[in-house]
Design an enzyme around this catalytic site. Structure first.
Site, mmCIF file in Angstrom:
data_model
loop_
_atom_site.group_PDB
_atom_site.id
_atom_site.type_symbol
_atom_site.label_atom_id
_atom_site.label_comp_id
_atom_site.label_asym_id
_atom_site.label_seq_id
_atom_site.Cartn_x
_atom_site.Cartn_y
_atom_site.Cartn_z
ATOM 1 N N TYR A 1 -94.654 11.297 5.633
ATOM 2 C CA TYR A 1 -93.518 10.739 6.394
ATOM 3 C C TYR A 1 -92.329 10.763 5.429
ATOM 4 O O TYR A 1 -91.953 9.758 4.855
ATOM 5 C CB TYR A 1 -93.854 9.320 6.853
ATOM 6 C CG TYR A 1 -92.952 8.763 7.940
ATOM 7 C CD1 TYR A 1 -92.976 9.276 9.236
ATOM 8 C CD2 TYR A 1 -92.095 7.698 7.671
ATOM 9 C CE1 TYR A 1 -92.172 8.746 10.230
ATOM 10 C CE2 TYR A 1 -91.293 7.160 8.670
ATOM 11 C CZ TYR A 1 -91.334 7.692 9.941
ATOM 12 O OH TYR A 1 -90.533 7.160 10.933
ATOM 13 N N ASP B 1 -75.237 10.338 21.428
ATOM 14 C CA ASP B 1 -75.675 10.800 20.109
ATOM 15 C C ASP B 1 -75.377 9.678 19.133
ATOM 16 O O ASP B 1 -74.208 9.438 18.779
ATOM 17 C CB ASP B 1 -74.981 12.102 19.687
ATOM 18 C CG ASP B 1 -75.677 12.684 18.462
ATOM 19 O OD1 ASP B 1 -76.143 11.892 17.612
ATOM 20 O OD2 ASP B 1 -75.784 13.921 18.361
ATOM 21 N N GLY C 1 -82.536 6.123 23.566
ATOM 22 C CA GLY C 1 -83.622 6.970 23.088
ATOM 23 C C GLY C 1 -84.666 7.259 24.153
ATOM 24 O O GLY C 1 -85.867 7.159 23.894
ATOM 25 N N ALA D 1 -91.205 13.164 19.739
ATOM 26 C CA ALA D 1 -90.661 13.080 18.374
ATOM 27 C C ALA D 1 -91.795 13.077 17.353
ATOM 28 O O ALA D 1 -91.740 13.788 16.349
ATOM 29 C CB ALA D 1 -89.810 11.814 18.228
ATOM 30 N N LEU E 1 -87.399 -0.097 16.958
ATOM 31 C CA LEU E 1 -88.776 0.384 16.756
ATOM 32 C C LEU E 1 -88.950 0.886 15.333
ATOM 33 O O LEU E 1 -88.174 1.725 14.878
ATOM 34 C CB LEU E 1 -89.048 1.546 17.718
ATOM 35 C CG LEU E 1 -89.600 1.241 19.119
ATOM 36 C CD1 LEU E 1 -91.023 0.741 19.047
ATOM 37 C CD2 LEU E 1 -88.757 0.243 19.867
ATOM 38 N N SER F 1 -95.816 10.981 20.966
ATOM 39 C CA SER F 1 -94.576 11.235 21.703
ATOM 40 C C SER F 1 -94.049 12.606 21.293
ATOM 41 O O SER F 1 -94.567 13.231 20.361
ATOM 42 C CB SER F 1 -93.536 10.180 21.322
ATOM 43 O OG SER F 1 -93.253 10.324 19.941
ATOM 44 N N TYR G 1 -91.975 1.595 11.884
ATOM 45 C CA TYR G 1 -93.281 2.181 11.568
ATOM 46 C C TYR G 1 -93.721 1.667 10.205
ATOM 47 O O TYR G 1 -92.904 1.439 9.312
ATOM 48 C CB TYR G 1 -93.158 3.713 11.587
ATOM 49 C CG TYR G 1 -94.430 4.457 11.280
ATOM 50 C CD1 TYR G 1 -95.634 4.046 11.848
ATOM 51 C CD2 TYR G 1 -94.428 5.553 10.444
ATOM 52 C CE1 TYR G 1 -96.805 4.719 11.556
ATOM 53 C CE2 TYR G 1 -95.587 6.236 10.152
ATOM 54 C CZ TYR G 1 -96.778 5.811 10.707
ATOM 55 O OH TYR G 1 -97.927 6.473 10.420
ATOM 56 N N LEU H 1 -85.018 5.188 18.899
ATOM 57 C CA LEU H 1 -84.705 6.557 18.497
ATOM 58 C C LEU H 1 -84.766 6.684 16.989
ATOM 59 O O LEU H 1 -84.596 5.706 16.264
ATOM 60 C CB LEU H 1 -83.329 6.972 19.018
ATOM 61 C CG LEU H 1 -82.119 6.178 18.525
ATOM 62 C CD1 LEU H 1 -81.483 6.835 17.310
ATOM 63 C CD2 LEU H 1 -81.100 6.049 19.641
#
Ligand code: NAD
Length: 306
Positions: free
Chosen positions: A190, A79, A15, A232, A178, A230, A180, A129
């Site tokens: 979100y 991918d 990522g 993204a 990662l 970022s 959130y 990612l």
């Protein structure tokens, strides 16, 4: 002196496609601690990333504290939606950004790492990612396809990376993903199934911590990061408002820097964290500790129009 020493270790960070996100900051922190770092880049972003590197546009960000230049050991097309080439539909494989890239699947990256560096070549795997095609849609308007795509790209991809890269890992390795805070409580906007994808990611990290810990002493942890603009996150749309909100309400009032996530990641992936696994570490200026906005009266006044 106690220091993070990753010399002799090799990391794969999935990522990284520019110098503006957590993946890049983590890769650089790992390299600063002495690791060799390979990265996996999403094919649609790979050409631009290579051009930026070639033209020296990232040189300032690649400058290491000792004055040298950070060089990725290798950049692989990846991918993470696809475990093997058979999973990728022909219309993807034939797209111009994919067709000359060889095997861009998770299995393909594992095979290429083995060919490039041998059987026992990896110590650290970082999953940085996420992709939710319907992230801007409320859950009430999210399709089954969008929901499952978010989970496939953002959560199962971590499980698949663990499955396929584990055979390459030396004992007592470290894996990191990662997440959130939307996995734990509502963050309006979100959407698209991304909040539950992050919840799945955190739960899977705990399961993997048990299974991989028992198997080979590997550790699996998650960093739950605060908002950061970022590429993204900027695409989701409300990131600057979230950053402002954190600045107004988090225990630490300054905006989160990607390097802070990078440093925490380097610690978690290092022998200094040998007793830490299956955990979610909040690197969010302490915001997760808050149960109400710092200035409740102000918010209530604003909502009631006083
Ligand atoms: P970023 O843009 O630097 O990283 C996201 C990367 O994912 C990009 O390089 C993109 O090309 C890649 N990607 C997308 N789909 C992919 C796929 N199918 N296969 C392989 N790569 C793919 O953004 P970031 O914000 O640093 O995101 C990194 C991680 O941090 C994500 O998991 C994100 O959810 C998480 N995170 C971000 C924030 C934030 O506010 N930026 C907060 C908490 C957690």
């Amino acid at each position: 002196m106690l220091s993070i020493d990753l010399s002799g270790k090799r990391a794969f960070v999935a990522g990284v496609a520019d110098d503006g996100g957590f993946g890049f900051a983590i890769a650089k922190a790992l390299a600063t601690a002495g690791a060799s770092v390979c990265v996996g880049t999403w094919p649609p972003a790979l050409g631009i990333f290579e051009a930026l590197l070639r033209r020296g546009k990232l040189d300032a960000s690649l400058a290491m504290p000792d004055g040298s230049k950070f060089e990725f050991e290798k950049i692989y097309p990846l991918d993470a939606e696809y475990d093997s080439l058979e999973d990728a539909p022909p219309e993807v494989r034939e797209q111009k950004r994919y067709r000359d890239r060889g095997d861009f699947t998770i299995e393909g990256v594992a095979r290429q790492l083995r060919e490039d560096f041998g059987d026992s070549c990896l110590d650290i795997v970082v999953h940085s990612l996420a992709n939710g095609p319907e992230v801007t849609r409320p859950l009430m308007q999210t399709s089954r396809g969008g929901y499952l795509a978010a989970h496939g790209a953002s959560a199962y991809s971590f499980v698949s990376l663990a499955q396929r890269l584990e055979p390459l890992m030396r004992p007592r390795g470290a894996l990191l993903a990662l997440s959130y805070l939307a996995s734990q409580g509502v963050v309006a906007d979100y959407g698209g199934g991304m909040a539950s994808a992050k919840a799945a990611l955190e739960t899977d990290a705990r399961m993997l911590a048990f299974e991989m810990g028992r198997q080979a002493g590997h550790r699996v942890n998650v960093i739950s990061a605060g908002p950061y603009a970022s590429r993204a996150a900027s695409a989701i749309g409300f990131i600057h408002k979230m950053i402002k909100y954190y600045e107004m309400n988090a225990p630490l009032a300054d905006a989160l820097q990607a390097e802070e996530v990078g440093n925490a990641a380097a610690f978690l992936c290092s022998p200094l964290a040998s007793g830490i696994t299956g955990t979610v570490l909040y690197v969010d200026k302490g915001f997760h500790a808050m149960a109400a906005p710092a200035d409740v009266a102000h918010v209530v006044d604003r909502l009631s129009g006083d």
